[in-house]
Scaffold this motif. Structure first.
Motif, short mmCIF file in Angstrom:
data_model
loop_
_atom_site.label_atom_id
_atom_site.label_comp_id
_atom_site.label_asym_id
_atom_site.label_seq_id
_atom_site.Cartn_x
_atom_site.Cartn_y
_atom_site.Cartn_z
N GLN A 1 -1.81 -52.66 15.38
CA GLN A 1 -1.88 -53.47 14.17
C GLN A 1 -2.71 -54.73 14.43
N PRO B 1 -4.42 -57.87 13.96
CA PRO B 1 -4.41 -58.81 12.84
C PRO B 1 -5.81 -59.28 12.45
N GLN C 1 1.80 -64.24 18.71
CA GLN C 1 1.38 -65.55 18.21
C GLN C 1 1.64 -66.68 19.20
N ARG D 1 -8.46 -57.18 12.45
CA ARG D 1 -9.10 -56.01 11.85
C ARG D 1 -10.51 -55.77 12.40
#
Length: 254
Positions: free
Chosen positions: A12, A14, A37, A16
């Motif tokens: 996933q 973030p 994060q 892209r």
């Protein structure tokens, strides 16, 4: 304050990026990865100067028991994506520097913890580009070789947690080899040790680090250290050697 959000699984991305799968395989070796994060990458949203993009990587938000063994910084869309590797042996997992960008790209930092997991953070930086294919400004000075490897450095008095912030600059053109007629010529390694010759931090540099690189670290020298020793070399074997005084300790000598 550390970000407590749970890390995301590696599929996933973030940011892209169409290059993420390649970066994961080539740069991180396909190891276990989480987007986290707590690995903070700070950089301008728009690079005003593609030859000197300031970046700060801070992985100190990771749990202390995880122990960061290595930080790898890379830019997905650069022709040479790997920027540096940092091993903070006796230092916080924090490093500031400047890099060259060829185009708009995600800039990522992956912190490998003791369990072998890569914790990845990053930001997207827009850039007009050309930073990696431009010749170094040093080549406009016929005397540039006389200053090759010169070091300017400063260490600050310890913070409340005992960490000593140190900043150093090494004179070097850091040629990528992508400018016409100019071969790759860059610093390959730098290391900081304390007065007991204990490793505090080791940096492997690659071509996209900016000309005359400046680094900021936060180290923990031994109590008896009166100075830090910076050593290194470039890909032609030119050495780097400098002592960085811990002036507040020297002034305390009888």
């Amino acid at each position: 304050m550390a970000v407590s959000a749970a890390p995301a699984i590696a599929d996933q991305d973030p940011l892209r990026s169409v290059m993420w799968d390649d970066m994961r395989a080539v740069i991180l070796g396909g190891g276990d990865v989480v987007f986290d994060q707590r690995v903070r990458v700070t950089a301008p949203a728009n690079a005003e100067d593609a030859l000197n993009v300031p970046v700060m990587v801070d992985a100190s938000g990771l749990d202390a028991e995880d122990e960061v063994e290595e930080i790898v910084v890379f830019a997905d869309m650069n022709p040479i994506p790997r920027i540096l590797n940092y091993r903070p042996a006796g230092a916080k997992p924090l490093i500031g520097f400047r890099l060259k960008l060829q185009q708009a790209t995600p800039i990522r930092a992956a912190a490998r913890t003791r369990d072998g997991v890569w914790h990845v953070g990053g930001v997207f930086v827009d850039a007009a580009g050309g930073g990696c294919t431009s010749p170094a400004l040093a080549h406009g000075d016929p005397q540039w070789e006389r200053h090759l490897g010169e070091v300017q450095a400063r260490a600050w008095a310890p913070a409340a947690d005992g960490g000593v912030r140190v900043r150093f600059r090494v004179r070097h053109p850091m040629d990528t080899g992508l400018a016409p007629g100019i071969p790759a010529f860059y610093l390959e390694s730098l290391a900081v040790r304390d007065g007991d010759t204990r490793d505090l931090g080791q940096i492997d540099l690659f071509e996209p680090v900016s000309e005359n690189p400046v680094f900021t670290l936060e180290v923990s020298p031994s109590a008896g250290s009166r100075s830090l020793r910076l050593t290194g070399r470039d890909n032609n074997g030119t050495p780097v050697l400098a002592d960085i005084p811990l002036s507040w300790r020297q002034s305390a000598l009888p």
